[in-house]
Write a protein that holds these residues in place. Structure first.
Motif, PDB file in Angstrom:
ATOM      1  N   LEU A 252      34.179  36.354  55.157  1.00 15.96           N
ATOM      2  CA  LEU A 252      34.282  35.393  56.254  1.00 15.96           C
ATOM      3  C   LEU A 252      35.674  34.778  56.345  1.00 15.96           C
ATOM      4  N   ASP A 253      36.226  34.439  55.168  1.00 15.63           N
ATOM      5  CA  ASP A 253      37.522  33.747  55.124  1.00 15.63           C
ATOM      6  C   ASP A 253      38.211  34.142  53.812  1.00 15.63           C
ATOM      7  N   PRO A 254      39.222  34.994  53.874  1.00 13.23           N
ATOM      8  CA  PRO A 254      39.884  35.453  52.643  1.00 13.23           C
ATOM      9  C   PRO A 254      40.390  34.312  51.772  1.00 13.23           C
ATOM     10  N   ASP A 255      40.954  33.251  52.376  1.00 14.35           N
ATOM     11  CA  ASP A 255      41.446  32.125  51.585  1.00 14.35           C
ATOM     12  C   ASP A 255      40.313  31.430  50.838  1.00 14.35           C
ATOM     13  N   ALA A 256      39.181  31.258  51.498  1.00  9.55           N
ATOM     14  CA  ALA A 256      38.048  30.596  50.854  1.00  9.55           C
ATOM     15  C   ALA A 256      37.536  31.422  49.681  1.00  9.55           C
ATOM     16  N   GLY A 257      37.463  32.731  49.864  1.00  5.82           N
ATOM     17  CA  GLY A 257      37.026  33.587  48.771  1.00  5.82           C
ATOM     18  C   GLY A 257      37.979  33.538  47.599  1.00  5.82           C
ATOM     19  N   ALA A 258      39.280  33.561  47.887  1.00  5.91           N
ATOM     20  CA  ALA A 258      40.278  33.485  46.823  1.00  5.91           C
ATOM     21  C   ALA A 258      40.207  32.151  46.097  1.00  5.91           C
ATOM     22  N   ALA A 259      39.953  31.078  46.839  1.00  2.63           N
ATOM     23  CA  ALA A 259      39.864  29.750  46.224  1.00  2.63           C
ATOM     24  C   ALA A 259      38.692  29.683  45.250  1.00  2.63           C
ATOM     25  N   VAL A 260      37.560  30.271  45.628  1.00  2.00           N
ATOM     26  CA  VAL A 260      36.389  30.269  44.748  1.00  2.00           C
ATOM     27  C   VAL A 260      36.690  31.053  43.470  1.00  2.00           C
ATOM     28  N   ARG A 261      37.381  32.162  43.597  1.00  9.43           N
ATOM     29  CA  ARG A 261      37.747  32.935  42.408  1.00  9.43           C
ATOM     30  C   ARG A 261      38.687  32.149  41.503  1.00  9.43           C
ATOM     31  N   VAL A 262      39.606  31.385  42.094  1.00 11.32           N
ATOM     32  CA  VAL A 262      40.512  30.546  41.304  1.00 11.32           C
ATOM     33  C   VAL A 262      39.718  29.496  40.523  1.00 11.32           C
ATOM     34  N   ILE A 263      38.780  28.853  41.190  1.00 12.66           N
ATOM     35  CA  ILE A 263      37.963  27.826  40.532  1.00 12.66           C
ATOM     36  C   ILE A 263      37.203  28.428  39.358  1.00 12.66           C
ATOM     37  N   ALA A 264      36.586  29.599  39.579  1.00 12.10           N
ATOM     38  CA  ALA A 264      35.834  30.252  38.512  1.00 12.10           C
ATOM     39  C   ALA A 264      36.748  30.634  37.349  1.00 12.10           C
ATOM     40  N   TYR A 265      37.964  31.077  37.674  1.00 13.87           N
ATOM     41  CA  TYR A 265      38.910  31.500  36.639  1.00 13.87           C
ATOM     42  C   TYR A 265      39.269  30.337  35.713  1.00 13.87           C
ATOM     43  N   PHE A 266      39.640  29.201  36.296  1.00 11.74           N
ATOM     44  CA  PHE A 266      40.039  28.074  35.455  1.00 11.74           C
ATOM     45  C   PHE A 266      38.846  27.429  34.767  1.00 11.74           C
ATOM     46  N   ASP A 267      37.673  27.533  35.358  1.00 18.35           N
ATOM     47  CA  ASP A 267      36.475  27.058  34.658  1.00 18.35           C
ATOM     48  C   ASP A 267      36.260  27.864  33.377  1.00 18.35           C
ATOM     49  N   ARG A 268      36.458  29.173  33.464  1.00 21.35           N
ATOM     50  CA  ARG A 268      36.293  30.007  32.266  1.00 21.35           C
ATOM     51  C   ARG A 268      37.341  29.668  31.207  1.00 21.35           C
ATOM     52  N   LEU A 269      38.587  29.452  31.642  1.00 18.44           N
ATOM     53  CA  LEU A 269      39.627  29.078  30.678  1.00 18.44           C
ATOM     54  C   LEU A 269      39.300  27.752  29.994  1.00 18.44           C
TER      55      LEU A 269
END
Length: 329
Positions: A11-28
């Motif tokens: 739907l929105d490439p930026d929104a999808g990328a933002a969710v992946r960023v959030i998940a990435y730093f949550d894992r770190l």
């Protein structure tokens, strides 16, 4: 989260990328990643170098977009996108991107990475030590009761469970810095004690003062390092117990002083000989031709009375130069 990111991307490439960023730093954060790993994550995700600057805590970490750490002493460009670690604070995480305004994804990277960095700093470094001479003196006093030293540590914002080190500047008050990493050192000569638990800081302070005695002005007449780390001295530190400041210098030191007084280039040349890997490197250090260095060494051997181009002679010279520093008042 991965499925949600996929749907949002459609739907929105930026929104999808933002969710992946959030998940990435949550894992770190869940894995208790350190500062360098967090800054590296920001750099790789953003595709540009990322830099953490916390002057108060004396922390600087810079990572290239390919994940390679490459610190820089240059100040961040105010035009780079950044996120403060605390509202109104000077400490911040920066993305070295030339654009004036960050993208949506950059903003999420900065917000999540800065939040994770703040948690790590609070957990490992506490707040920056307060410049309170009385508390510092108490903490460095081996005769002070343990309870008093713990109270002083808390007053200075030091975590009793985290390592810290003592600094002994030649001109200035003792300092304490938290953490094992290097710290911004005072101008001029200074000895740096080893990183130890807070209650062992009197030991770090004693070793920092010993290291200070091995420092030099870094001039032609007083060559040598201006900053010496105690944990790099090894067995050479034992010399400090044998050479008392202000006492009559050992004979080899007296020979050095006499030779240096009559030959302006001598001390800097001899320091280069013991501080470099080869005579050719020593010649480059003092900016003379290799043959000129050989002539200088012949002259120095005549003045000092012992050979300088044998392993034994170089060791004797190295000890003499170290004792020369120790013999000063």
């Amino acid at each position: 989260m991965k499925e949600l990111a996929g749907r949002l991307t459609a739907l929105d490439p930026d929104a999808g990328a933002a969710v992946r960023v959030i998940a990435y730093f949550d894992r770190l954060s869940e894995s208790r990643a350190g500062l360098e790993a967090l800054v590296r994550g920001a750099a790789v995700l953003a595709g540009v170098p990322a830099r953490l600057v916390d002057t108060e805590r004396r922390v600087q970490v810079r990572v290239e977009a390919d994940g390679t750490r490459r610190d820089s002493g240059a100040p961040p460009d105010p035009g780079w996108p950044s996120a403060a670690l605390a509202p109104g604070g000077a400490a911040a995480l920066w993305l070295e991107r030339a654009e004036a305004a960050p993208s949506v994804v950059d903003a999420v990277i900065l917000e999540r990475a800065a939040g994770a960095v703040r948690l790590v700093l609070d957990r490992t470094r506490g707040r920056a030590p307060v410049d309170d001479p009385a508390l510092v003196e108490t903490l460095l006093d081996a005769t002070a009761p343990e309870a008093a030293r713990l109270h002083a540590a808390r007053g200075l914002g030091l975590d009793p469970a985290a390592p810290a080190r003592a600094l002994a500047p030649l001109d200035g008050r003792p300092r304490i810095v938290s953490g094992r990493a290097g710290a911004e050192l005072p101008a001029g000569r200074a000895g740096v004690g080893p990183a130890v638990p807070v209650l062992d800081l009197p030991r770090s302070w004693a070793q920092a003062r010993t290291a200070l005695r091995f420092t030099a002005e870094g001039t032609a007449q007083d060559p040598g390092p201006r900053v010496v780390h105690a944990d790099e001295l090894g067995g050479v530190a034992l010399l400090a117990d044998l050479v008392a400041p202000g006492a009559e210098p050992p004979p080899d030191v007296q020979a050095l002083e006499a030779a240096g007084a009559s030959t302006p280039w001598l001390l800097a040349t001899l320091h280069a000989v013991v501080a470099t890997a080869s005579l050719r490197a020593a010649a480059a250090e003092v900016n003379v031709h290799h043959s000129t260095l050989q002539d200088r060494l012949s002259h120095a051997e005549h003045l000092l009375g012992w050979p300088l181009r044998t392993p034994q002679g170089r060791l004797r010279l190295q000890l003499a130069l170290a004792m020369r520093h120790l013999a000063r008042t």
